[in-house]
Write a protein that holds these residues in place. Structure first.
Motif, PDB file in Angstrom:
ATOM      1  N   ARG A 194       1.629  -2.069   2.854  1.00 32.75           N
ATOM      2  CA  ARG A 194       2.332  -2.247   0.785  1.00 32.75           C
ATOM      3  C   ARG A 194       3.916  -2.415   1.515  1.00 32.75           C
ATOM      4  O   ARG A 194       5.024  -2.484   0.484  1.00 32.75           O
ATOM      5  CB  ARG A 194       2.055  -0.803   1.013  1.00 32.75           C
ATOM      6  N   LEU A 195       4.464  -1.808   2.243  1.00 33.95           N
ATOM      7  CA  LEU A 195       6.474  -1.500   2.720  1.00 33.95           C
ATOM      8  C   LEU A 195       6.651  -3.504   2.962  1.00 33.95           C
ATOM      9  O   LEU A 195       7.858  -3.764   2.130  1.00 33.95           O
ATOM     10  CB  LEU A 195       6.007  -1.140   3.439  1.00 33.95           C
ATOM     11  N   ARG A 196       5.916  -3.969   2.568  1.00 40.53           N
ATOM     12  CA  ARG A 196       5.893  -5.512   3.430  1.00 40.53           C
ATOM     13  C   ARG A 196       5.445  -6.132   2.427  1.00 40.53           C
ATOM     14  O   ARG A 196       5.962  -7.280   2.351  1.00 40.53           O
ATOM     15  CB  ARG A 196       5.566  -5.617   4.102  1.00 40.53           C
TER      16      ARG A 196
ATOM     17  N   THR B  38      -7.494  -5.195   6.941  1.00 42.34           N
ATOM     18  CA  THR B  38      -7.828  -4.508   6.097  1.00 42.34           C
ATOM     19  C   THR B  38      -7.159  -4.792   5.196  1.00 42.34           C
ATOM     20  O   THR B  38      -7.774  -3.808   4.115  1.00 42.34           O
ATOM     21  CB  THR B  38      -6.435  -3.642   7.326  1.00 42.34           C
ATOM     22  N   TRP B  39      -6.703  -5.659   5.131  1.00 36.95           N
ATOM     23  CA  TRP B  39      -6.016  -6.533   3.270  1.00 36.95           C
ATOM     24  C   TRP B  39      -7.282  -7.595   2.968  1.00 36.95           C
ATOM     25  O   TRP B  39      -7.719  -7.669   2.055  1.00 36.95           O
ATOM     26  CB  TRP B  39      -4.668  -6.754   2.977  1.00 36.95           C
TER      27      TRP B  39
ATOM     28  N   LYS C 235      -0.398  -3.096  -5.477  1.00 41.59           N
ATOM     29  CA  LYS C 235       0.098  -3.228  -4.200  1.00 41.59           C
ATOM     30  C   LYS C 235      -0.314  -1.656  -3.749  1.00 41.59           C
ATOM     31  O   LYS C 235      -0.083  -0.933  -2.219  1.00 41.59           O
ATOM     32  CB  LYS C 235       1.210  -3.017  -3.502  1.00 41.59           C
ATOM     33  N   ASN C 236      -0.310  -0.187  -4.572  1.00 37.10           N
ATOM     34  CA  ASN C 236      -0.490   0.801  -3.753  1.00 37.10           C
ATOM     35  C   ASN C 236      -1.686   1.442  -3.588  1.00 37.10           C
ATOM     36  O   ASN C 236      -2.040   2.416  -2.375  1.00 37.10           O
ATOM     37  CB  ASN C 236      -0.233   1.428  -5.187  1.00 37.10           C
TER      38      ASN C 236
ATOM     39  N   ARG D 144      -0.495  -9.940   0.085  1.00 38.48           N
ATOM     40  CA  ARG D 144      -1.449  -9.057   0.642  1.00 38.48           C
ATOM     41  C   ARG D 144      -2.482  -8.374  -0.100  1.00 38.48           C
ATOM     42  O   ARG D 144      -3.889  -8.125   0.615  1.00 38.48           O
ATOM     43  CB  ARG D 144      -0.814  -8.349   2.184  1.00 38.48           C
ATOM     44  N   ALA D 145      -2.211  -7.883  -1.550  1.00 36.48           N
ATOM     45  CA  ALA D 145      -3.043  -7.099  -2.333  1.00 36.48           C
ATOM     46  C   ALA D 145      -3.249  -8.661  -3.009  1.00 36.48           C
ATOM     47  O   ALA D 145      -3.651  -9.075  -3.541  1.00 36.48           O
ATOM     48  CB  ALA D 145      -1.876  -5.909  -3.136  1.00 36.48           C
ATOM     49  N   PHE D 146      -5.008  -8.297  -2.689  1.00 37.52           N
ATOM     50  CA  PHE D 146      -5.465  -8.976  -3.585  1.00 37.52           C
ATOM     51  C   PHE D 146      -6.654  -7.876  -4.837  1.00 37.52           C
ATOM     52  O   PHE D 146      -7.845  -6.940  -4.216  1.00 37.52           O
ATOM     53  CB  PHE D 146      -6.763  -9.502  -3.093  1.00 37.52           C
ATOM     54  N   SER D 147      -7.037  -8.470  -6.029  1.00 35.25           N
ATOM     55  CA  SER D 147      -7.932  -7.637  -6.761  1.00 35.25           C
ATOM     56  C   SER D 147      -9.583  -7.826  -6.552  1.00 35.25           C
ATOM     57  O   SER D 147      -9.832  -8.830  -6.147  1.00 35.25           O
ATOM     58  CB  SER D 147      -7.414  -7.866  -8.705  1.00 35.25           C
TER      59      SER D 147
END
Length: 203
Positions: free
Chosen positions: A181-183, A90-91, A173-174, A35-38
């Motif tokens: 983040r936990l997932r 949100t992500w 992810k931070n 889910r974290a994208f730059s």
């Protein structure tokens, strides 16, 4: 020179979280749904390669029922953000490309196409694997307002909307909200004997 990734080994995060029961190509394990994208943009060439791969998926009678509605400009992305659920916004708002996958429920002669969703799911799988080869990440999103998307994107009633696909380079992810983040790890799978049965269905 090709910009394909050499997918002959598992990434560290995959090694720590995924344990296959049988040998298979690392490509299949390295593909997961972060889910974290730059903020790094996806080139037009790479995006078209992903869509080309999806379009070569097999389909019943070669009907190719899939349709891909792409958002890559700020204006287009704002429209897509508008029909995502609050949690997914949100992500997913960090992804530089969003794609709605829909499929025609009818064949060219007007008959119902009972395979349209199955075939479009295969096309999504092809896209996701091609993305991994390009060093890109994808995440299929089911949490969106389909009617709002249909109206905003002017999608006819004979098309079923399946998912919104986030495409981009994996980010930090931070920077995700804590609950998300936990997932943010590659998930595992059920034991193979829970989903594969020989001769007849299991109980």
């Amino acid at each position: 020179m090709s910009n394909y990734q050499i997918v002959d080994s598992l990434t560290e995060e995959v090694q720590a979280n995924r344990k296959p029961e049988h040998e298979l190509a690392p490509l299949f394990l390295n593909r997961w749904s972060p889910r974290a994208f730059s903020g790094r943009p996806v080139s037009e060439e790479d995006l078209n390669t992903l869509l080309e791969a999806a379009h070569w998926a097999p389909s019943s009678y070669n009907d190719q029922p899939w349709r891909f509605i792409v958002a890559k400009t700020e204006e287009q992305l704002r429209v897509f953000h508008g029909f995502l659920t609050d949690f997914n916004r949100t992500w997913a708002s960090s992804a530089p490309v969003l794609v709605v996958i829909a499929s025609d429920k009818l064949r060219e002669n007007g008959d119902p196409n009972g395979a349209h969703a199955f075939d479009s799911g295969t096309a999504w799988g092809y896209l996701a694997l091609q993305a991994t080869l390009k060093g890109l990440s994808t995440h299929a999103i089911g949490g969106f307002d389909r009617q709002a998307a249909r109206e905003a994107l002017q999608i006819p009633d004979n098309y079923e909307l399946h998912a919104v696909i986030a495409i981009g380079y994996q980010g930090d992810k931070n920077e995700l909200p804590e609950a998300v983040r936990l997932r943010e790890v590659p998930n595992g799978r059920k034991p193979l004997n829970e989903v594969v049965f020989e001769g007849k269905a299991g109980s």
